[in-house]
Scaffold this motif. Structure first.
Motif, short mmCIF file in Angstrom:
data_model
loop_
_atom_site.label_atom_id
_atom_site.label_comp_id
_atom_site.label_asym_id
_atom_site.label_seq_id
_atom_site.Cartn_x
_atom_site.Cartn_y
_atom_site.Cartn_z
N UNK A 95 0.87 -1.18 0.00
CA UNK A 95 0.00 0.00 0.00
C UNK A 95 0.90 1.23 0.00
N UNK A 96 0.30 2.38 -0.35
CA UNK A 96 1.11 3.59 -0.36
C UNK A 96 0.41 4.68 0.43
N UNK A 97 1.21 5.61 0.90
CA UNK A 97 0.65 6.75 1.61
C UNK A 97 1.30 8.01 1.02
N UNK A 98 0.47 8.87 0.42
CA UNK A 98 1.00 10.05 -0.27
C UNK A 98 0.88 11.28 0.62
N UNK A 99 1.97 12.05 0.65
CA UNK A 99 1.94 13.28 1.43
C UNK A 99 2.45 14.40 0.52
N UNK A 100 1.56 15.35 0.20
CA UNK A 100 1.93 16.41 -0.74
C UNK A 100 2.20 17.69 0.04
N UNK A 101 3.46 18.11 0.04
CA UNK A 101 3.83 19.35 0.73
C UNK A 101 3.97 20.48 -0.27
N UNK A 102 4.34 21.66 0.24
CA UNK A 102 4.49 22.80 -0.68
C UNK A 102 5.65 22.56 -1.64
N UNK A 103 6.75 21.97 -1.12
CA UNK A 103 7.93 21.79 -1.97
C UNK A 103 8.21 20.34 -2.33
N UNK A 104 7.67 19.44 -1.51
CA UNK A 104 8.03 18.03 -1.76
C UNK A 104 6.83 17.11 -1.67
N UNK A 105 6.86 16.06 -2.52
CA UNK A 105 5.82 15.04 -2.45
C UNK A 105 6.50 13.75 -2.00
N UNK A 106 5.93 13.20 -0.95
CA UNK A 106 6.55 12.00 -0.37
C UNK A 106 5.58 10.83 -0.46
N UNK A 107 6.11 9.68 -0.92
CA UNK A 107 5.29 8.48 -1.01
C UNK A 107 5.85 7.44 -0.03
N UNK A 108 5.03 7.09 0.96
CA UNK A 108 5.46 6.07 1.92
C UNK A 108 4.96 4.71 1.47
N UNK A 109 5.82 3.69 1.54
CA UNK A 109 5.41 2.33 1.15
C UNK A 109 5.06 1.56 2.41
N UNK A 110 3.90 0.96 2.42
CA UNK A 110 3.44 0.25 3.61
C UNK A 110 3.31 -1.24 3.27
N UNK A 111 3.98 -2.09 4.07
CA UNK A 111 3.91 -3.54 3.82
C UNK A 111 5.33 -4.11 3.82
N UNK A 112 5.46 -5.34 3.37
CA UNK A 112 6.76 -6.01 3.37
C UNK A 112 7.57 -5.56 2.15
N UNK A 113 8.51 -4.65 2.40
CA UNK A 113 9.30 -4.10 1.28
C UNK A 113 10.58 -4.91 1.04
N UNK A 114 10.74 -6.04 1.77
CA UNK A 114 12.00 -6.77 1.63
C UNK A 114 12.18 -7.33 0.21
N UNK A 115 11.07 -7.51 -0.52
CA UNK A 115 11.21 -8.08 -1.87
C UNK A 115 11.35 -6.99 -2.95
N UNK A 116 11.28 -5.71 -2.51
CA UNK A 116 11.32 -4.64 -3.51
C UNK A 116 12.77 -4.30 -3.87
N UNK A 117 13.03 -4.19 -5.15
CA UNK A 117 14.37 -3.82 -5.63
C UNK A 117 14.46 -2.29 -5.58
N UNK A 118 15.18 -1.80 -4.58
CA UNK A 118 15.24 -0.35 -4.36
C UNK A 118 15.90 0.36 -5.55
N UNK A 119 16.83 -0.30 -6.21
CA UNK A 119 17.50 0.33 -7.36
C UNK A 119 16.55 0.52 -8.53
N UNK A 120 15.61 -0.39 -8.65
CA UNK A 120 14.59 -0.29 -9.70
C UNK A 120 13.78 0.99 -9.47
#
Ligand code: PEP
Ligand code: MN
Length: 336
Positions: free
Chosen positions: A27-52
Motif C-alpha cells: 500500500x502507499x501513503x501520499x503526502x503532498x507538501x508545498x515543496x516536496x511530495x513523499x510516497x510512503x510504502x506500507x507492507x513487506x518491502x524486503x522483496x522490492x528492488x530499491x535500485x529499480x
C-alpha cells in the motif's frame, strides 16, 4: 521505504507507480507538501528492488527505513539468542572459548592438542578437515579422515567439535559434528547456506573478507529463513589497505552487531591478525568489547604446522590467554 518524488512529476506517472507497487502487495501513503511530495510504502518491502525504484524518472530519492533481514533482526527479537551446543551456551551472557589447530594433521596431533586446550579452559575444539586454501598446491586437509580424527579427539576429551564445511553435498559426513563452520570464503555461497538452513545443527558463520555487516546478516538470514535459527556470527577480520596484519580486526563490529541482531557474536583473533604475538591482546580486547566467545588457533608445534603456524599459539600461550580472558568476563557481565 520512503520515496521523495520529483516536484514536476506527471500525475499519470504517479498512478503507474502506485499501481505497480500495489501489484507487489504494497500500500502507499501520499503526502503532498508545498515543496516536496513523499510516497510512503506500507507492507513487506524486503522483496522490492530499491535500485529499480531509484532508476524511475519520477523518483528523486528512495530510502529504506526497515532492514531487509527479518529473522536476524534485533527489532523483531529483542532478547539475545542463546545457542546451546552439547550443554555449552553461547550468547545472552554466556561465553565460550573454541581452540585447536588450523588443520587436523594426525591422530596424535589433534588428540594431544585437544587435551591441552581442554586443560587450559577451552570448551570446544576446532580443527579443519576440509581446508579452503588460496593455493591448490597447499595442504587441503585430511578431509573425511580429518573428521574421523576430530571425532576421536571428541571421544577422548568430551569437547564438542567445530569444523568447516565447504560443500552442501558433504552435510551427511558432518552428522556427528557439533558446530558446522562456514568459512569467510563461503559466506556468500548461497546454495550452501540454504542447505544449512534445513538442518538442525548450530552454524558458525564467518564474516567474508570484504563483506559489510549487513551482508553478514543477510547470509545469516539465508540460514534462518530455512528454519535453522542456531547461527553464531564470527568477526574474523576484513581486508583493508593495511598490510601490517593479515587482516584488519574490526572490533567495532561487535557492539554494532549486538545492536543489529540478537545472534551471538564471537571473534577470531588468529585469522584477523595473522601473528601469534597479536592474539593475546586482541583476545582481551574482543572480550572487553562484548564478544560472546573466541575461536583461537593453537598448535603443539607451530613451527611445523601444515597450515597457519605463524598465528598459532602454543598450548602454554593459550593457557595464559584463556586465564586472562576469564578475568575480564565478570566485568562485562559474562560467564563461562
Ligand atoms: C579457519 O577458521 O580455519 C579459516 C579458514 O577461517 P576463515 O574462513 O575465517 O579464513
Ligand atoms: Mn587457519
Amino acid at each position: 521505504m520512503v520515496l521523495v518524488l520529483k516536484p514536476d512529476h506527471d500525475p499519470k506517472q504517479l498512478e503507474n507507480l502506485t499501481a505497480w507497487l500495489k501489484s507487489l502487495g504494497l500500500d502507499t501513503h501520499l503526502s503532498v507538501g508545498r515543496y516536496q511530495t513523499i510516497l510512503g510504502l506500507v507492507g513487506d518491502t524486503s522483496l522490492v528492488d530499491i535500485d529499480m525504484i531509484k532508476n524511475m524518472d519520477i523518483v528523486e530519492t528512495a530510502t529504506r527505513i526497515s532492514e531487509p533481514y527479518k529473522n536476524a533482526n534485533r527489532k523483531f527479537h529483542p532478547d539475545d539468542t542463546i545457542v546451546e551446543v552439547a550443554g555449552n551456551k553461547i550468547g545472552g551472557g554466556h561465553f565460550q572459548i573454541i581452540a585447536g589447530p588450523c588443520s587436523v594433521e594426525s591422530e596424535e596431533q589433534i588428540c594431544t592438542i585437544a587435551e591441552q586446550v581442554k586443560a587450559a579452559g577451552a570448551t570446544l575444539l576446532r580443527g579443519g578437515a576440509f581446508k579452503p586454501r588460496t593455493s591448490p598446491y597447499s595442504f587441503q586437509g585430511l578431509r573425511e579422515e580429518g573428521l574421523r580424527l576430530l571425532l576421536k579427539a571428541k571421544e577422548r576429551t568430551g569437547l564438542p567439535i567445530v569444523t568447516e564445511i565447504m560443500e552442501a553435498s558433504h552435510i551427511p559426513l558432518f552428522k556427528d559434528v557439533d558446530i558446522l563452520q562456514v568459512g569467510a570464503r563461503n559466506m556468500q555461497n548461497f546454495e550452501l547456506l540454504k542447505e544449512l538452513g534445513t538442518i538442525d545443527k548450530p552454524i558458525l558463520l564467518k564474516r567474508g573478507l570484504a563483506n559489510t555487516l549487513q551482508e553478514l546478516l543477510m547470509s545469516a538470514e539465508y540460514i534462518m529463513a530455512g528454519g535453522n535459527e542456531k547461527v553464531i556470527l564470527c568477526e574474523r577480520g576484513i581486508r583493508t589497505f593495511e598490510t601490517a596484519t593479515r587482516n584488519t580486526l574490526d572490533l567495532g563490529s561487535i557492539p554494532v552487531l549486538h545492536e543489529m541482531t540478537h545472534l551471538p557474536v564471537i571473534v577470531d583473533p588468529s585469522h584477523s591478525t595473522g601473528f601469534s604475538r597479536l592474539v593475546p591482546p586482541m583476545s582481551m580486547a574482543a572480550a572487553a568489547a562484548g564478544a560472546d566467545g573466541l575461536i583461537i588457533e593453537v598448535h603443539n608445534d607451530p613451527k611445523h604446522a601444515l597450515c597457519d603456524g605463524a598465528q598459532s599459539l602454543t598450548p602454554e600461550q593459550f593457557a595464559e590467554v584463556s586465564s586472562n580472558v576469564q578475568k575480564i568476563l565478570p566485568i562485562v557481565g559474562k560467564t563461562m
